[in-house]
Design a protein around this motif. Structure first.
Motif, mmCIF file in Angstrom:
data_model
loop_
_atom_site.group_PDB
_atom_site.id
_atom_site.type_symbol
_atom_site.label_atom_id
_atom_site.label_comp_id
_atom_site.label_asym_id
_atom_site.label_seq_id
_atom_site.Cartn_x
_atom_site.Cartn_y
_atom_site.Cartn_z
ATOM 1 N N LYS A 81 0.880 -1.197 0.058
ATOM 2 C CA LYS A 81 -0.010 -0.102 -0.100
ATOM 3 C C LYS A 81 0.960 1.199 -0.040
ATOM 4 C CE LYS A 81 -3.803 2.274 2.556
ATOM 5 N NZ LYS A 81 -4.625 1.887 3.750
ATOM 6 N N GLN A 90 -5.126 0.606 -9.184
ATOM 7 C CA GLN A 90 -5.375 -0.798 -8.515
ATOM 8 C C GLN A 90 -4.721 -1.520 -7.515
ATOM 9 O OE1 GLN A 90 -5.914 -3.433 -11.812
ATOM 10 N NE2 GLN A 90 -3.868 -3.096 -12.731
ATOM 11 N N LYS A 93 -5.621 0.032 -4.242
ATOM 12 C CA LYS A 93 -7.007 -0.312 -3.813
ATOM 13 C C LYS A 93 -7.216 -2.024 -3.234
ATOM 14 C CE LYS A 93 -9.289 3.128 -6.724
ATOM 15 N NZ LYS A 93 -10.456 2.992 -7.958
ATOM 16 N N PHE A 94 -6.500 -2.792 -4.334
ATOM 17 C CA PHE A 94 -6.445 -4.191 -3.742
ATOM 18 C C PHE A 94 -5.680 -4.420 -2.300
ATOM 19 C CE2 PHE A 94 -4.078 -8.343 -3.731
ATOM 20 C CZ PHE A 94 -5.342 -8.895 -3.870
ATOM 21 N N ASN A 96 -5.528 -2.320 0.056
ATOM 22 C CA ASN A 96 -6.439 -1.555 0.989
ATOM 23 C C ASN A 96 -7.457 -2.714 1.425
ATOM 24 O OD1 ASN A 96 -6.654 0.760 2.778
ATOM 25 N ND2 ASN A 96 -8.553 1.423 1.601
ATOM 26 N N LYS A 97 -8.059 -3.230 0.522
ATOM 27 C CA LYS A 97 -9.154 -4.255 0.686
ATOM 28 C C LYS A 97 -8.609 -5.677 1.318
ATOM 29 C CE LYS A 97 -12.977 -6.610 -1.545
ATOM 30 N NZ LYS A 97 -13.768 -6.927 -2.743
ATOM 31 N N GLU A 100 -8.395 -5.309 5.205
ATOM 32 C CA GLU A 100 -9.459 -5.257 5.897
ATOM 33 C C GLU A 100 -9.692 -6.703 6.467
ATOM 34 O OE1 GLU A 100 -12.661 -4.230 3.343
ATOM 35 O OE2 GLU A 100 -11.846 -2.220 3.184
ATOM 36 N N ALA A 163 -8.738 -13.094 -1.676
ATOM 37 C CA ALA A 163 -8.562 -11.724 -1.483
ATOM 38 C C ALA A 163 -7.057 -11.307 -1.218
ATOM 39 C CB ALA A 163 -9.475 -11.042 -0.004
ATOM 40 N N SER A 243 -12.985 -15.087 -0.869
ATOM 41 C CA SER A 243 -13.786 -14.153 -1.084
ATOM 42 C C SER A 243 -14.985 -14.740 -2.073
ATOM 43 C CB SER A 243 -12.956 -13.051 -1.777
ATOM 44 O OG SER A 243 -14.075 -11.811 -2.117
ATOM 45 N N GLU A 246 -18.346 -10.059 -5.244
ATOM 46 C CA GLU A 246 -19.245 -9.262 -5.122
ATOM 47 C C GLU A 246 -20.735 -9.688 -5.723
ATOM 48 O OE1 GLU A 246 -20.839 -4.324 -6.417
ATOM 49 O OE2 GLU A 246 -18.666 -5.394 -6.906
#
Length: 643
Positions: A81, A90, A93-94, A96-97, A100, A163, A243, A246
């Motif tokens: 990060k 990207q 963002k990847f 960061n996710k 989590e 993920a 994961s 979505e």
């Protein structure tokens, strides 16, 4: 050694890695279906003996403190990060996710384990071994031609549903050799000493000089949750930070896995090569029919395999060697054939371009010979989902493109002919004439339409062992287009004939079965009536010159042994002579008829034509005709009569 951890080797001047990974991106669309397919084909390839391999999908939530090397992973994503610090990138963002998931107390893990399989033999540095190909390399394959897979790309499938893009591999061979290793497809970042790293990292034992990351081989040091049970050889894959993607939940994902294993592996399940456990559901040979009955797209295939009416053939088919075919003719299905190699994993499903319009069937084709499997496998892309004659995978013995085309043509020709042969048997032995339209052609066009006669497909002509024509040159089930042709005698059509008196035989469905005329055959029913020779005052085979009328019949034709079987329809009474034409793409050529008959009587043949024949209106009539040509063609029937 006891210093196990996750480590990302240094870049040392090499090329840095971002998020995009070609292997993983391949599996981003339909990840669950592709995951099931890739893992199951590996299990098939590693099966021991004749008992089925078993592939199990289990879902766990594991306390994060029980995940080996989890703190090393977390640090790596923090550094990613920071390294990719543009918020719109990207990679940022990847990362960061991914971070989590580290805040959760339990980490979702998907376990994929197989049983009655060989496990992964080989050492970390043993190039060409199964362990090295799966865990230690990219794009390497060590499989034989009979195996389902063969590119080394399918190993990326589990990473597409993580993920963290992180997987643990655990293996036990029948000889009792254990192996355990973690792999993470991350991105280039700075390590604790500020040095750039490679994108890929490994979990294992670190050598004292820090240059090597070795797999853990001592089963007592493999974390219990990830260690194979004793005497149960096979391979386990653990997908960390599993994961659902979505829009997915666990139930939907399980349903997609279930559909994928049924669609791609029902032949392998049926023949006892593999079985599955997905969550708490078992899918085996014993309950396969129950599962397939619930799937609208698959249930007809199980009906085929279980039907007493199915047809089975096992023959050598050209260069492919021994091949096997199961099929069922049915009005309830469009033409569809599932194709496999020896592994029985579905390679492709062919549902069009058979040139068998109107014949409904479902079936299964399998190439069984090693040489045939080698040829077909070399025509497959990495997805192993089709045979493409334009593709060659570099085998030293690969055929030329022309040779590959000939192989696929021979396969399709053999299948086509077996279906035509069986359709002919059903027609002549069991099916009423009104069923011919469903078996041999599309429904008749409206009365005002003009049927097309230019739908022929080129094929070579062969004979199989029982004398039935294995291939029909330009075979089609055609409707007639009336054109000016040489008249049935040596006399040309009368000058008064200008094409305007042409009649159309189409009138919807004709349902009368052909029988001999009154006084000439069975039960006195009317239909085809041989007109007495010369009754119009001329010699046999001749006519008075007058106003000729050319009849445009609706006809269907197929070949049974050495005869054409012609199905004719007309809505007006016909008295005259019939020509048989071999129809080409741009022209037609007259065939010389040597003999003709109905089911009831012989018909008169003169000068290569059927002469002095009467056909009742609104009937469907069947005529058998032999010709002097040894080849068989798509045919047209032209009728001439005098008013």
């Amino acid at each position: 050694m006891g210093n196990a951890c996750f480590k990302f080797p240094r870049l040392n001047g090499g090329c840095s890695s971002g998020l995009n990974n070609a292997g993983i991106e391949t599996f981003k669309s339909d990840p669950w279906g592709k995951l099931a397919r890739e893992c199951a084909q590996n299990s098939l390839d590693a099966r021991i003996g004749e008992a089925p391999a078993k592939l199990v999908f289990r879902f766990h939530e594991i306390p994060k403190d029980n995940i080996p090397g989890i703190n090393d992973l977390r640090e790596a994503f923090i550094h990613c990060k920071e390294y990719w610090n543009h918020e719109d990138s990207q990679e940022y963002k990847f990362s960061n996710k991914a971070l989590e998931f580290f805040d959760q107390e339990k980490i979702p893990v998907l376990e994929i384990s197989d049983y009655n399989t060989t496990g992964l033999h080989g050492e970390d540095k043993e190039r060409g071994s199964a362990w090295h190909a799966l865990v230690m390399s990219a794009g390497e394959c060590n499989k034989s031609v009979e195996n389902a897979g063969g590119f080394g790309i399918g190993k990326s499938a589990p990473f597409a549903v993580s993920a963290w893009r992180t997987v643990f591999y655990s293996s036990l061979t029948p000889e009792g050799d254990y192996a355990f290793r973690g792999v993470c497809y991350n991105m280039t970042h700075l390590d604790q000493e500020g040095k750039e790293t490679q994108g890929i990292g490994y979990y294992g034992d670190i050598e004292e000089d820090g240059t090597e990351i070795l797999s853990i081989r001592d089963h007592e040091r493999i974390p219990k949750l990830f260690c194979r049970e004793k005497e149960k050889s096979g391979t386990s894959i653990f997908v960390l930070a599993f994961s659902y993607m979505e829009g997915y939940d666990l139930i939907t994902m399980q349903a997609k896995l279930k559909h994928a294993v049924l669609e791609n592996f029902w032949p392998a399940i049926y023949f006892g090569k593999i079985c599955f456990i997905i969550g708490n559901e078992d899918i085996t040979k014993d309950n396969l029919a129950e599962y397939m009955a619930k799937d609208e797209g698959l249930k007809m295939f199980m009906q085929c395999m279980e039907s007493s009416d199915k047809v089975y053939a096992k023959e050598k088919v050209g260069r492919l060697g021994e091949c096997e075919l199961y099929f069922l003719l049915t009005d309830d299905a469009r033409p569809e054939l599932v194709c496999t190699r020896a592994s029985r994993m579905k390679i492709q499903s062919i549902s069009s371009k058979w040139g068998l319009e109107g014949i409904g069937f479902v079936g299964l084709f399998s190439c069984l010979s090693p040489e045939g499997n080698r040829i077909l496998k070399n025509m497959e892309p990495p997805e192993h989902n089709r045979w493409d004659s334009g593709r060659s995978n570099g085998d030293d013995n690969t055929l030329s493109e022309r040779g590959r085309k000939e192989v696929l043509s021979a396969f399709k020709r053999w299948v086509k002919n077996k279906i035509l042969e069986q359709a002919g048997k059903i027609y002549t032995g069991e099916t009423d004439l009104e069923d011919v339209g469903r078996l041999f052609n599309n429904p008749d066009p409206p009365k005002d339409s003009t049927p097309s006669g230019n739908e022929a497909q080129e094929e070579d002509t062969e004979k199989n062992h029982n004398g039935f024509t294995s291939s029909i040159k330009k075979i089609k089930v055609s409707k007639i287009v009336a054109t000016k042709q040489k008249r049935f005698t040596d006399v040309p059509p009368p000058a008064s004939y200008d094409g305007e008196t042409e009649e159309n035989g189409e009138n919807g469905e004709g349902n009368s079965v052909v029988n001999p005329p009154q006084g000439h055959g069975h039960n006195g029913e009317k239909s085809i009536d041989p007109v007495p020779n010369g009754e119009d005052g001329g010699a046999p085979g001749s006519r008075k010159i007058g106003s000729a009328r050319k009849i445009k019949f609706v006809t269907r034709g197929f070949v049974q042994k050495d005869e054409y079987v012609l199905i004719l329809k007309t809505h007006k009474e016909f008295h005259g002579d019939l020509l048989l034409l071999a129809s080409g793409e741009e022209d037609s050529e007259e065939l010389e008829i040597t003999a003709a008959r109905t089911d009831a009587c012989e018909l008169s043949v003169q000068n290569g034509k059927i002469v002095h024949i009467s056909i009742s209106p609104d009937t469907t009539s069947k005529i058998y005709a032999k010709t002097r040509d040894s080849e068989h063609f798509s045919v047209e029937v032209i009728g001439y009569e005098l008013n």
